[in-house]
Design an enzyme around this catalytic site. Structure first.
Site, PDB file in Angstrom:
ATOM      1  N   ASP A  21      43.533  21.605  -4.569  1.00 61.43           N
ATOM      2  CA  ASP A  21      44.574  21.126  -3.757  1.00 61.43           C
ATOM      3  C   ASP A  21      44.718  21.761  -2.324  1.00 61.43           C
ATOM      4  O   ASP A  21      44.025  22.493  -1.893  1.00 61.43           O
ATOM      5  CB  ASP A  21      45.829  21.228  -4.560  1.00 61.43           C
ATOM      6  CG  ASP A  21      46.729  20.097  -4.617  1.00 61.43           C
ATOM      7  OD1 ASP A  21      46.909  19.455  -3.410  1.00 61.43           O
ATOM      8  OD2 ASP A  21      47.759  19.913  -5.359  1.00 61.43           O
ATOM      9  N   ASP A  25      49.991  11.018  -5.609  1.00 58.38           N
ATOM     10  CA  ASP A  25      50.982  11.660  -6.666  1.00 58.38           C
ATOM     11  C   ASP A  25      51.764  10.328  -7.285  1.00 58.38           C
ATOM     12  O   ASP A  25      52.572  10.776  -8.012  1.00 58.38           O
ATOM     13  CB  ASP A  25      51.646  12.385  -5.757  1.00 58.38           C
ATOM     14  CG  ASP A  25      51.275  13.806  -5.676  1.00 58.38           C
ATOM     15  OD1 ASP A  25      50.060  14.210  -6.371  1.00 58.38           O
ATOM     16  OD2 ASP A  25      51.476  14.807  -4.976  1.00 58.38           O
TER      17      ASP A  25
HETATM   18  C1  GLA Z   1      50.222  18.196  -5.217  1.00 52.16           C
HETATM   19  C2  GLA Z   1      49.343  17.379  -6.084  1.00 52.16           C
HETATM   20  C3  GLA Z   1      50.052  17.178  -7.634  1.00 52.16           C
HETATM   21  C4  GLA Z   1      50.304  18.510  -8.108  1.00 52.16           C
HETATM   22  C5  GLA Z   1      50.975  19.620  -7.269  1.00 52.16           C
HETATM   23  C6  GLA Z   1      51.385  20.836  -7.493  1.00 52.16           C
HETATM   24  O1  GLA Z   1      51.435  17.556  -4.860  1.00 52.16           O
HETATM   25  O2  GLA Z   1      48.974  16.158  -5.571  1.00 52.16           O
HETATM   26  O3  GLA Z   1      49.187  16.702  -8.356  1.00 52.16           O
HETATM   27  O4  GLA Z   1      49.071  19.176  -8.246  1.00 52.16           O
HETATM   28  O5  GLA Z   1      50.632  19.554  -5.823  1.00 52.16           O
HETATM   29  O6  GLA Z   1      52.126  21.559  -6.896  1.00 52.16           O
END
Ligand code: GLA
Length: 746
Positions: A459, A526
């Site tokens: 990430d 997300d």
């Molecule tokens: C980002 C990712 C999510 C999740 C969060 C965790 O927003 O896109 O899928 O993994 O971080 O903090």
């Protein structure tokens, strides 16, 4: 060594695309034609064509028409954007390069040549012999074109590269632009406009690809769509600061270009130092589907290839967020395995003091507070259940409240003594500092050594603002950071060749062909709300084939939008990607669990088609009625989805026209319902009489809303009838989908 040759015209042709390159007279190469495939031209024909393409000069410009090549030079009288901007402290700012050598696929070019796909390498020196330019132009077997440049300083004075961009000419009929905008939760939202005199410039200073990235910049004939119109497109394969542009100069020349966006003084070359640009990809096709298919063919030919049997994934993020609890997460694993999940991914919150997003980021050590005996009980159970185990990392980021930031505040990227504005309570760790890079690598490798980790969700949850190197008085460090990120991925992959890595960045903010050289799938967004995902998947496939797009089924009420959707719509949306589940299964009803199990079984049965076929997206007059599908490469079968995103006007929608099939073959078209029929269904006559499927049902049928366990026989049609005449749509409620399985019968 290639021999000196400066008088070549080269024609490369692959998969219906031709590129004619004028490298005559020692000039830097210029593309005379990039577009529809041409028959192999003789040297004489090629020469005549190059001559015929020279425009008449306009009045009151330089006497010979300027010649914008791959790297347009100001010296020729070109007053549009130069390909290279830079200088030796203000001197040598308009280099005039002379080609020294030309080689095609490793062989020196000694005469004009026509060939199939190939790699053209041109080496040039500027007239003062202080700079060397190595240009590469490659036509890939699938008809995708790409180019990159390397600039080397040959003298003692430092040369500052301010900008290096490569450009591809487009014909004057390409007057309509399409690129993308977006935001966190709404990635890759298309925007159209007109190419006018001037520059349509998309600059990115986010230090990552960006949710609002231009992504792919297209120019095409007016009104171009998925299946029609001529379309030219560029994509900058880079995950740091970058640019895309379309430029039209007053004299009528038009270009599409791309490159890295360099910050002030970021690239200063000493003697012998080089700067290498990212690959700039260029795709031509009839309609957006063909443009996309050339990208897909390329991505699908990369090594290692991702298998078509992509494991159905469960990601725990929307199930538990930071609420890590061993019993709960083992229970979730058991529930996941029971419905057919094949990979389990433990998301954020397992390390350091990371109990929420304010603390612990950057400390890649399993937290004894929440995992007193480490991750072994969970990882072992996951493996015992026959699933792969995945783990979340965000290696380029730290919370200021973390052990690593406290120990090494100098590793935080900053352009001044004061740290940059925080974003999600975090700062960026400077991987351009070797000690910081080694620290992160060591922590990740230690975990990979201790646990059997099959998958990393990598990430990157903030923009790089004022991303300088504190150890160099705040000099810009985004270029070095991007290269260090790629290098770290490669080092880890070379030590763990079986490991798969997902590119995630606040959802889908790091989706580009640069990161795809080192990772195996992207997290699209997300926002898992299927209503919004329909559009995001539709446009993410403009670059990526479905098997690279993380596509999950979440709980009925979307955590992002609050909208409520039926399982059939959530699943019927998600199966057109790499399927996953992101849902607290302990909270799902028995009925939902049964439905989910059926959908997963359906996906497994169909994934070799869904994840290897050609993507087709139909053009429609109503943006609330989407129709798309995947057709097998041999055209023997297909799955289509007709989606209603809103109440349809006219109601019901018009005929469904199925593109991509063999016009001369006959196909059986059947609606398929892996679980329930869509809400509000009024079937058209051609579906035939419904019959009981013989499947055990776990719910009551309600006509027009949730009839399950029925099969409709469908009907058989010639391929060309399906594409030209079409078949009537059913009536369904908004936010519902009907899937069709199409099978060749003769
Ligand atoms: C980002 C990712 C999510 C999740 C969060 C965790 O927003 O896109 O899928 O993994 O971080 O903090």
């Amino acid at each position: 060594m290639p021999t000196d040759n400066r008088d070549a015209i080269l024609q490369l042709t692959a998969a219906g695309v031709s590129v004619l390159i004028d490298a005559t007279d020692g000039q830097l190469p210029a593309i005379v034609h990039w577009g529809a495939g041409l028959p192999a031209l003789t040297a004489q024909q090629a020469e005549t064509l190059v001559g015929a393409s020279v425009p008449v000069t306009s009045s009151n410009t330089v006497d010979l028409p300027p010649r914008p090549g791959l790297l347009p030079g100001h010296h020729s009288g070109w007053t549009g954007r130069p390909g290279l901007r830079g200088s030796f402290d203000g001197i040598g700012w308009s280099p005039k390069f002379r080609t020294q050598t030309v080689a095609l696929s490793g062989t020196p070019v000694t005469a004009s040549t026509s060939s199939g796909p190939g790699l053209l390498e041109i080496s040039a020196l500027d007239d003062a012999e202080r700079l060397r330019l190595d240009l590469t132009l490659e036509l890939l077997p699938g008809g995708l074109l790409r180019s990159r440049a390397q600039l080397t300083n040959l003298c003692d004075e430092k040369y500052t590269v301010e900008d290096l961009a490569l450009s591809f000419p487009i014909p004057s009929e390409a007057t309509e632009l399409l690129d993308f905008a977006g935001n966190h939760n709404y990635e890759r939202i298309p925007q159209r406009g007109t190419l006018r005199t001037g520059t349509h410039l998309r600059e990115n200073r986010k230090g990552r690809t960006g949710a609002d990235s231009a992504y792919i910049l297209h120019a095409g004939t007016p009104g171009f769509g998925f299946g029609h119109g001529q379309v030219w497109a560029v994509h900058t394969a880079w995950s740091g600061n970058h640019q895309h542009y379309a430029e039209r100069v007053f004299t009528g020349e038009q270009l599409l270009g791309g490159g890295e966006l360099l910050l002030p003084g970021e690239i200063r070359l000493g003697r012998g130092d080089s700067y290498t640009s990212p690959w700039i990809y260029a795709s031509y096709g009839t309609g957006l589907d063909e443009v996309a298919r050339r990208f897909h063919t390329h991505v699908r030919s990369r090594s290692p290839q991702v298998p078509a049997e992509r494991p159905v994934t469960l990601n725990v993020w929307e199930a538990v967020y930071f609420g890590h609890d061993e019993d709960k997460l083992i229970d979730l694993a058991e529930r996941a395995a029971a419905i057919g999940v094949e990979r389990y991914v433990l998301d954020d919150g397992w390390f350091g003091s990371r109990r929420d997003d304010t603390s612990g980021l950057g400390d890649w050590v399993v937290s004894p507070d929440v995992w007193p005996t480490g991750l072994h009980p969970l990882a072992d159970r996951v493996h015992a259940l026959g699933m792969q185990f995945g783990l979340w990392f965000e290696p380029e980021m730290v919370n200021p409240d973390s052990d690593v930031a406290r120990a090494h505040p100098e590793w935080i990227m900053a352009a001044r003594t004061e740290w940059p504005a925080e974003s999600r309570h975090q700062q960026v760790l400077n991987l351009g500092i070797p000690e910081a890079y080694e620290h992160v690598k060591k922590q990740i490798l230690a975990l990979l050594a201790e646990y059997r980790i099959d998958y990393i969700k990598w990430d990157h949850n903030r923009d790089l603002i004022e991303a300088g190197n504190q150890l160099e008085a705040g000099r810009p460090g985004v270029h070095a950071q991007t290269l260090a990120f790629y290098a770290l991925l490669e080092e880890i992959r070379s030590l763990h060749p079986e490991l798969e890595i997902e590119s995630c960045s606040s959802g889908g903010a790091r989706v580009d062909l640069g990161v795809l050289e080192h990772t195996d799938r992207v997290w699209v967004s997300d926002n898992i709300d299927p209503h919004d995902r329909q559009t995001m998947l539709r446009w993410t496939t403009q670059l990526l084939p479905p098997e690279y797009m993380g596509s999950h089924i979440a709980s009925g009420r979307s955590h992002t939008t609050g909208r409520q959707h039926d399982l059939a719509f959530r699943a019927g949306t998600a199966i057109f990607g790499h399927l996953g589940v992101e849902w607290d299964l302990a909270k799902a009803s028995p009925e939902e669990i049964s439905g989910l199990r059926r959908w997963i079984a359906f996906y497994k049965q169909e994934r070799s088609l869904l994840l290897t076929g050609d993507v087709v997206r139909m053009d429609g007059h109503d943006s609330n009625a989407l129709f798309h599908g995947v057709v097998s490469r041999d055209r023997s079968c297909a799955i289509f989805a007709a989606v209603a995103l809103d109440s349809l006007y006219p109601d019901p929608a018009g005929r469904l026209k199925l593109r991509g099939l063999d016009p001369d073959a006959t196909y059986r078209v059947e609606p398929v319902f892996p679980w329930t029929t869509p809400s509000g269904l009024l079937p058209p006559e051609w579906w035939g009489q419904p019959a009981a499927s013989g499947r055990a049902t776990e719910r009551t049928s309600l006509r027009g809303t949730t009839q399950d366990d029925v099969v409709f026989p469908g009907a058989t049609f010639p391929g060309n009838v399906l594409s030209k005449v079409g078949v009537a749509s059913p009536r369904i409620h908004p936010d519902q989908v009907v899937l069709y399985r199409v099978t060749k019968t003769g």
